[in-house]
Design a protein around this motif. Sequence first.
Motif, PDB file in Angstrom:
ATOM      1  N   ARG A 171       0.644  -1.529   0.578  1.00 49.06           N
ATOM      2  CA  ARG A 171       0.674   0.027  -0.232  1.00 49.06           C
ATOM      3  C   ARG A 171       0.551   1.501   0.323  1.00 49.06           C
ATOM      4  O   ARG A 171       0.648   2.072  -0.795  1.00 49.06           O
ATOM      5  CB  ARG A 171      -1.359   0.051   0.932  1.00 49.06           C
ATOM      6  CG  ARG A 171      -1.751  -0.687   0.954  1.00 49.06           C
ATOM      7  CD  ARG A 171      -2.620  -1.276   2.560  1.00 49.06           C
ATOM      8  NE  ARG A 171      -3.841  -1.682   1.998  1.00 49.06           N
ATOM      9  CZ  ARG A 171      -5.287  -0.941   2.654  1.00 49.06           C
ATOM     10  NH1 ARG A 171      -5.119   0.546   2.827  1.00 49.06           N
ATOM     11  NH2 ARG A 171      -5.712  -1.442   2.637  1.00 49.06           N
ATOM     12  N   ALA A 172       1.549   1.209   1.306  1.00 46.62           N
ATOM     13  CA  ALA A 172       2.620   2.899   0.814  1.00 46.62           C
ATOM     14  C   ALA A 172       3.284   2.602  -0.093  1.00 46.62           C
ATOM     15  O   ALA A 172       3.388   3.463  -1.256  1.00 46.62           O
ATOM     16  CB  ALA A 172       3.660   1.496   1.948  1.00 46.62           C
ATOM     17  N   ARG A 173       4.217   1.687  -1.166  1.00 44.77           N
ATOM     18  CA  ARG A 173       4.687   1.614  -2.996  1.00 44.77           C
ATOM     19  C   ARG A 173       3.038   2.131  -3.458  1.00 44.77           C
ATOM     20  O   ARG A 173       3.751   2.998  -4.176  1.00 44.77           O
ATOM     21  CB  ARG A 173       4.699   0.484  -3.014  1.00 44.77           C
ATOM     22  CG  ARG A 173       6.047   0.307  -4.599  1.00 44.77           C
ATOM     23  CD  ARG A 173       6.873  -1.386  -4.076  1.00 44.77           C
ATOM     24  NE  ARG A 173       5.889  -2.027  -3.744  1.00 44.77           N
ATOM     25  CZ  ARG A 173       5.955  -3.370  -3.081  1.00 44.77           C
ATOM     26  NH1 ARG A 173       6.983  -3.236  -2.655  1.00 44.77           N
ATOM     27  NH2 ARG A 173       5.183  -4.475  -3.390  1.00 44.77           N
ATOM     28  N   ALA A 174       2.246   1.519  -3.460  1.00 48.30           N
ATOM     29  CA  ALA A 174       0.841   2.334  -3.941  1.00 48.30           C
ATOM     30  C   ALA A 174       1.050   3.628  -4.263  1.00 48.30           C
ATOM     31  O   ALA A 174       0.489   3.994  -5.422  1.00 48.30           O
ATOM     32  CB  ALA A 174       0.327   1.168  -3.484  1.00 48.30           C
ATOM     33  N   LEU A 175       0.764   3.835  -3.132  1.00 51.74           N
ATOM     34  CA  LEU A 175       0.758   5.201  -2.607  1.00 51.74           C
ATOM     35  C   LEU A 175       1.248   6.329  -3.246  1.00 51.74           C
ATOM     36  O   LEU A 175       1.306   7.110  -4.178  1.00 51.74           O
ATOM     37  CB  LEU A 175       0.731   5.203  -1.529  1.00 51.74           C
ATOM     38  CG  LEU A 175      -1.019   5.797  -0.283  1.00 51.74           C
ATOM     39  CD1 LEU A 175      -0.557   5.594   0.995  1.00 51.74           C
ATOM     40  CD2 LEU A 175      -2.166   6.255  -1.198  1.00 51.74           C
ATOM     41  N   ASP A 176       2.904   5.906  -3.199  1.00 50.44           N
ATOM     42  CA  ASP A 176       4.036   6.955  -3.723  1.00 50.44           C
ATOM     43  C   ASP A 176       3.527   6.689  -5.195  1.00 50.44           C
ATOM     44  O   ASP A 176       3.807   7.710  -5.888  1.00 50.44           O
ATOM     45  CB  ASP A 176       5.463   5.967  -3.577  1.00 50.44           C
ATOM     46  CG  ASP A 176       6.513   6.626  -3.843  1.00 50.44           C
ATOM     47  OD1 ASP A 176       6.668   7.488  -3.293  1.00 50.44           O
ATOM     48  OD2 ASP A 176       7.849   6.365  -3.971  1.00 50.44           O
ATOM     49  N   TYR A 177       3.321   4.932  -6.130  1.00 45.27           N
ATOM     50  CA  TYR A 177       3.825   4.804  -7.100  1.00 45.27           C
ATOM     51  C   TYR A 177       2.352   5.641  -7.710  1.00 45.27           C
ATOM     52  O   TYR A 177       2.823   6.940  -9.075  1.00 45.27           O
ATOM     53  CB  TYR A 177       3.283   3.826  -7.803  1.00 45.27           C
ATOM     54  CG  TYR A 177       3.078   3.162  -9.135  1.00 45.27           C
ATOM     55  CD1 TYR A 177       3.957   3.378 -10.116  1.00 45.27           C
ATOM     56  CD2 TYR A 177       2.328   3.229  -9.815  1.00 45.27           C
ATOM     57  CE1 TYR A 177       4.396   2.698 -11.112  1.00 45.27           C
ATOM     58  CE2 TYR A 177       2.184   3.401 -10.944  1.00 45.27           C
ATOM     59  CZ  TYR A 177       2.770   2.989 -11.968  1.00 45.27           C
ATOM     60  OH  TYR A 177       2.962   2.688 -12.687  1.00 45.27           O
ATOM     61  N   MET A 178       1.127   6.221  -7.216  1.00 41.23           N
ATOM     62  CA  MET A 178      -0.134   6.899  -7.790  1.00 41.23           C
ATOM     63  C   MET A 178       0.337   8.497  -7.478  1.00 41.23           C
ATOM     64  O   MET A 178      -0.932   8.402  -8.078  1.00 41.23           O
ATOM     65  CB  MET A 178      -0.941   6.743  -7.130  1.00 41.23           C
ATOM     66  CG  MET A 178      -1.512   4.932  -7.422  1.00 41.23           C
ATOM     67  SD  MET A 178      -1.402   4.067  -9.331  1.00 41.23           S
ATOM     68  CE  MET A 178      -3.407   4.934  -9.453  1.00 41.23           C
ATOM     69  N   GLY A 179       0.746   8.638  -6.996  1.00 35.78           N
ATOM     70  CA  GLY A 179       1.428  10.232  -6.492  1.00 35.78           C
ATOM     71  C   GLY A 179       0.134  10.894  -5.525  1.00 35.78           C
ATOM     72  O   GLY A 179      -0.103  12.003  -6.145  1.00 35.78           O
ATOM     73  N   LEU A 180      -0.660   9.870  -4.762  1.00 34.40           N
ATOM     74  CA  LEU A 180      -1.828  10.213  -3.693  1.00 34.40           C
ATOM     75  C   LEU A 180      -1.189  10.057  -2.581  1.00 34.40           C
ATOM     76  O   LEU A 180      -0.122   9.919  -1.824  1.00 34.40           O
ATOM     77  CB  LEU A 180      -2.684   8.942  -3.771  1.00 34.40           C
ATOM     78  CG  LEU A 180      -2.577   8.993  -5.060  1.00 34.40           C
ATOM     79  CD1 LEU A 180      -4.373   7.905  -4.946  1.00 34.40           C
ATOM     80  CD2 LEU A 180      -3.541  10.354  -5.881  1.00 34.40           C
ATOM     81  N   GLU A 181      -2.156  11.767  -1.768  1.00 41.73           N
ATOM     82  CA  GLU A 181      -1.557  11.801  -0.390  1.00 41.73           C
ATOM     83  C   GLU A 181      -2.365  10.969   0.622  1.00 41.73           C
ATOM     84  O   GLU A 181      -3.671  10.862  -0.199  1.00 41.73           O
ATOM     85  CB  GLU A 181      -2.081  13.161  -0.006  1.00 41.73           C
ATOM     86  CG  GLU A 181      -1.198  14.081  -0.910  1.00 41.73           C
ATOM     87  CD  GLU A 181       0.297  13.264   0.319  1.00 41.73           C
ATOM     88  OE1 GLU A 181       0.333  13.415   1.410  1.00 41.73           O
ATOM     89  OE2 GLU A 181       1.154  14.217  -0.969  1.00 41.73           O
ATOM     90  N   ALA A 182      -2.203  10.108   1.825  1.00 41.94           N
ATOM     91  CA  ALA A 182      -2.943   9.535   2.093  1.00 41.94           C
ATOM     92  C   ALA A 182      -4.145  10.148   2.640  1.00 41.94           C
ATOM     93  O   ALA A 182      -3.211  11.309   3.263  1.00 41.94           O
ATOM     94  CB  ALA A 182      -2.490   8.692   3.225  1.00 41.94           C
TER      95      ALA A 182
END
Lengths: 506, 215
Positions: free
Chosen positions: A357-368
């Motif tokens: 999930r952390a990698r996905a957030l970073d990849y997608m350029g999204l803020e939790a």
Amino acid sequence: MWPPRSSSAAQKHRSTGLMGLTLFDKLWQEHLVEQQPDGTDLIYIDRVFLHERTGSIALSSLAAAGRRVFCPQQVFCCMDHIVDTYPDRSDDTTMPSGRDFIVATREGAQAAGLNLFDLDDPRQGIVHVVSPEQGIAQPGLTLVCPDSHTCTQGALGALAWGIGSSEAEHALVTKTLRVKRPRSMRVRFTGELQPGVTAKDMILYLIGRHGAAGGSGCAVEFSGPAVQALDMEARMTLCNMAVEFSAFTGLIAPDAATLAYLQGRPYAPRGEHWTAAEAYWRTLYSDADAVFDAELEVDCGNIQPQVTWGTSPQHVVDVTARVPAAVSTDVVSTDAVSTDAVSADDASTDAGDAAGRARALDYMGLEAGAAIAGTPIDCAFIGSCTNARISDLRLAAAVLRGRRVRPGLRAICVPGSMQVRAQAEREGLDQVFRAAGFEWRASGCSMCFYAGGEHFGFQQRVVSTTNRNFESRQGPQTRTHLASPATVAASAVTGVITDPREMLSQ
Amino acid sequence: MKAFTVHEGIAAPMDRANVDTDLIIPKQFLKSIKRSGFGPNLFDELRYLDEGQPGQDCSGRPLNQDFPLNFPRYQGASILLARENFGCGSSREHAPWALEDYGFRCIIAPSFADIFYNNCFKNGVLPIVLSEEQVEQLFAEMYAQEGYALTVDLQEQKVLTPSGEVMPFQVDAFRRQCLLQGLDDIGLTLQRADAIRAYEEKWRQQSPWLFGAIK
């Protein structure tokens, strides 16, 4: 998934011979040639589909080995994966060496006497759209294709599943496959879908709740009133993403809607054959006392339009929700945060997936914690074996009629087949798409995936009706958000991820 | 197909769950209708810093030095340690072809996606399922010890660690036999042609529309 989960209650149940059978049991038993001493089953394959990407390899390999196709008239070849979708396309493709695949498939099909829906054929299109459309997929038959989305065709009550190129060779030459019997699962969808919520939202919701491995090793039967209420094309969308649930396949018991859909299609039985077939098809359902290895239930009344935020189909939230944090305990907030991705029954998936999930957030350029709606997008894509049938195009057009795509945004519609395209043109839908600012294409898999041909730009954010949001799936480091045709169309209009319900109700 | 009997080799990590076949071999490299030559593009996105082009010579491309397969200690690795649901996504057989072409003969994970699992056996690559705990232990030992090598014995169905620990694994008898002898399963199934024809005759009687209505 391998290994299959152990201890099959259903197997013990079946072995007593006294109790009811599931739909899957019936299809499997009918096609069992013999059990092998090693525990695998030799399963008879009624129909094989090939496409130019993997089919060309199987056909060349067969020819090189001097082997012959067992039953050529039961094999169908489609051109969909590599072909361009520009209106003036030819054998030359944007993808380098694409011509080799197309020519090898055409020549291989002609040499072996296979059915071929070639590039200039008015029936050309994506294999899993063409097969039902032509009446080739039917209840009660087995059908394989070296393509993972073959499960789509289970919507007709067929046992249809994806295989590799070598297995395709095996099926072509021997008319059988050696298969370890999968486990059985039933997913019952109860309640009613709210307006603006589609089969795509149902399957994304299911995967979000139970994980991308939730159906692993299982033939998953979708049933319940909400499934029966779906039209055939929506059922195909539901079954299409069974593989994203890691299922062996998805399937739906045939009913009146199935029969009405099939009757009169080019390859559907006629006359006495229809009568005989119908009598058999009416026996294809799970008996009331059938036992499944696993059962899930989903209340459709709870389903909102879904949109993925990450790089696995299980990374999905309500379009009204916020992007979850990598560690799920952090994300629960008071407002409209979806509980899907953080539900208790999913806790183990979550813990294991925290790094993902952390990698996905970073990849997608999204803020939790940010609302997913309102995320600016670069592109909108309507196409693929998941959502490019006529009903999908009608739904998107209902949103787009009288509206325009946000300036600067690239929007593309690729009909699932040339038949779908022709029907849409008869209904004037092409004019709606064009007037709104969508490119209107010929048929093919197109930018559902990046195959070295046409693709979306570096790190572009695409809202897409397709089935996979994997890293770089639609182009170099593209950021894909999977959603329904309505959500994609609405997002194309606003330029940001958008809940389609308001536009649909206007 | 290469036979697989006993194999000893250096283990390397692919330490993430749900590794999909797009990640194993991105679609833009599936440019050839051949089955070989995909090794240089294995894990392309992770392995190189630049954006790879189909047909490009990979030898001069900038390597991602943070990606374990590029670490000196894992050079020459032939056994891949992986996490759950390895090989999910597209059915492309290029995934095991790329792994095999790179030099991997064996992949050890807690679980595999179905189609990928089947595809491995067809191409001389042995996928081994061990428990989460065993896989975790192998990862830990591998990280702790440079040059960590495992012995995989398909005949005996055992993984042997450097300390002498034995981890038995399960594999279907038919697949094991085919792999041990490098046999082609089509030839074996054709030996059952009589049974297949007998079935087909029965099925034709029962479902004539599947045979008559085509064309």
